[in-house]
Design a protein around this motif. Sequence first.
Motif, PDB file in Angstrom:
ATOM      1  N   LEU A  29     -13.771   3.946  19.493  1.00  0.00           N
ATOM      2  CA  LEU A  29     -13.916   2.948  18.424  1.00  0.00           C
ATOM      3  C   LEU A  29     -14.973   1.457  18.519  1.00  0.00           C
ATOM      4  O   LEU A  29     -15.850   1.192  17.530  1.00  0.00           O
ATOM      5  CB  LEU A  29     -12.121   2.390  18.283  1.00  0.00           C
ATOM      6  CG  LEU A  29     -11.691   1.224  17.448  1.00  0.00           C
ATOM      7  CD1 LEU A  29     -12.411   1.902  15.948  1.00  0.00           C
ATOM      8  CD2 LEU A  29     -10.755   0.733  17.463  1.00  0.00           C
TER       9      LEU A  29
ATOM     10  N   ASP B 288      -6.795  -3.428  10.608  1.00  0.00           N
ATOM     11  CA  ASP B 288      -5.905  -1.944  11.789  1.00  0.00           C
ATOM     12  C   ASP B 288      -5.181  -1.496  10.889  1.00  0.00           C
ATOM     13  O   ASP B 288      -4.453  -1.903  10.331  1.00  0.00           O
ATOM     14  CB  ASP B 288      -5.707  -2.881  13.147  1.00  0.00           C
ATOM     15  CG  ASP B 288      -4.366  -3.479  13.298  1.00  0.00           C
ATOM     16  OD1 ASP B 288      -3.981  -4.493  12.593  1.00  0.00           O
ATOM     17  OD2 ASP B 288      -3.145  -2.843  13.706  1.00  0.00           O
TER      18      ASP B 288
ATOM     19  N   ASP C 104      -9.428   0.674   9.746  1.00  0.00           N
ATOM     20  CA  ASP C 104      -9.876   0.976  11.432  1.00  0.00           C
ATOM     21  C   ASP C 104      -8.215   2.420  11.476  1.00  0.00           C
ATOM     22  O   ASP C 104      -7.391   1.666  11.517  1.00  0.00           O
ATOM     23  CB  ASP C 104     -10.055   0.868  12.835  1.00  0.00           C
ATOM     24  CG  ASP C 104      -9.872   2.038  14.123  1.00  0.00           C
ATOM     25  OD1 ASP C 104     -10.150   2.684  14.069  1.00  0.00           O
ATOM     26  OD2 ASP C 104      -8.986   0.694  14.972  1.00  0.00           O
TER      27      ASP C 104
ATOM     28  N   ALA D 226     -12.580   4.590   9.614  1.00  0.00           N
ATOM     29  CA  ALA D 226     -13.166   5.058  10.672  1.00  0.00           C
ATOM     30  C   ALA D 226     -11.432   5.667  11.340  1.00  0.00           C
ATOM     31  O   ALA D 226     -10.834   5.266  11.554  1.00  0.00           O
ATOM     32  CB  ALA D 226     -13.539   4.387  12.418  1.00  0.00           C
ATOM     33  N   CYS D 227     -11.939   7.507  11.728  1.00  0.00           N
ATOM     34  CA  CYS D 227     -10.834   7.691  12.135  1.00  0.00           C
ATOM     35  C   CYS D 227     -11.477   8.294  13.348  1.00  0.00           C
ATOM     36  O   CYS D 227     -11.562   9.224  13.080  1.00  0.00           O
ATOM     37  CB  CYS D 227      -9.971   8.281  11.290  1.00  0.00           C
ATOM     38  SG  CYS D 227      -8.489   8.850  11.921  1.00  0.00           S
TER      39      CYS D 227
ATOM     40  N   THR E  87     -18.584   0.751  17.018  1.00  0.00           N
ATOM     41  CA  THR E  87     -18.517  -0.589  15.972  1.00  0.00           C
ATOM     42  C   THR E  87     -19.577  -1.841  16.506  1.00  0.00           C
ATOM     43  O   THR E  87     -19.612  -2.684  16.203  1.00  0.00           O
ATOM     44  CB  THR E  87     -17.371  -1.432  15.705  1.00  0.00           C
ATOM     45  OG1 THR E  87     -16.884  -1.197  17.336  1.00  0.00           O
ATOM     46  CG2 THR E  87     -16.450  -0.640  15.172  1.00  0.00           C
TER      47      THR E  87
ATOM     48  N   THR F 112      -7.985   4.624  12.951  1.00  0.00           N
ATOM     49  CA  THR F 112      -7.491   5.608  14.921  1.00  0.00           C
ATOM     50  C   THR F 112      -6.352   4.682  15.364  1.00  0.00           C
ATOM     51  O   THR F 112      -5.734   3.506  15.090  1.00  0.00           O
ATOM     52  CB  THR F 112      -8.544   4.820  15.938  1.00  0.00           C
ATOM     53  OG1 THR F 112     -10.214   4.823  14.947  1.00  0.00           O
ATOM     54  CG2 THR F 112      -8.538   5.752  17.127  1.00  0.00           C
TER      55      THR F 112
END
Length: 305
Positions: free
Chosen positions: A84, A131, A106, A76-77, A88, A108
Amino acid sequence: MSHSAAQPSPPPVRRVAFLGLGVMGYPMAGHLAKVGLEVTVYNRTASKAEQWASEYGGRVARTPREAAEGADLVLACVGNDDDLRSITLGDESAFAGMAPGTVFVDHTTASADVARELADIATQQGLYFIDAPVSGGQSGAQNGKLTIMCGGESPIFERTSSVLQHYAAAVTLIGPVGAGQLAKMVNQICIAGMVQGLSEAINFGQLAGLDMDRVLQVIGKGAAASWQMDNRGKTMIDGKFDYGFAVDWMRKDLGFCLEEARRNGASMPVTALVDQFYAEVQALGGSRFDTSSLIMRLRALKPGS
């Protein structure tokens, strides 16, 4: 890497889901499709996902859950902590669609807190969370040359890093969950001071009547050299600020840095000041300009103006 008999190697990643097709996510997902992975994409604005699929192939999902179903790896971005959480958590979210043992990566730039929060929830659901914020901007994403800072468990990182290499120049495990976000904060603190210094230098040189293109050519070969000078010096001289990472996003990131500093006791006078300077750039209409537009406020302060 050797695997013990008790821990067989997981099957290779073939099917991936990518959630969020902004200026970074769009080309990142594209790199995965180009190397032959089966990519399913989800984007809040569905037309962007349709456009991506027409360009790269792959499948468009209507919800994060649908995208994550059957995926060997979910990436994900998106924009911020709330974005976020929205992809999720909940019935139509990625976590709801992921098979036990699947990893969520992730990209982000978010808070270390949300990384830890989501990692705990993932663990409760039999999932893994890493992350993995990125640095390198839009051009880094398009050229597959991003720097990725990861937080998570080493065996889980090992399972995912080969996929991340498809759009990265460097993928590094920094420490446990949250460490990737903290490393990205260090990155943004460095950039904030660097861009302010470069802005002051260019503005000073121009007011002193120097040929700043020539000056940067010279000093760029010495101790003052930096990525910012090499890539943004000339465009700052020319007053062109449409080169990627927006001021609005930098302020979001610096907010994370200052919040974390309040917690850990770090003194950050320059970062706090530059954050306020970026607020002035926003007030001058530069919200969507790239971060090098910091020089705008200095030009607005010229003698006699």
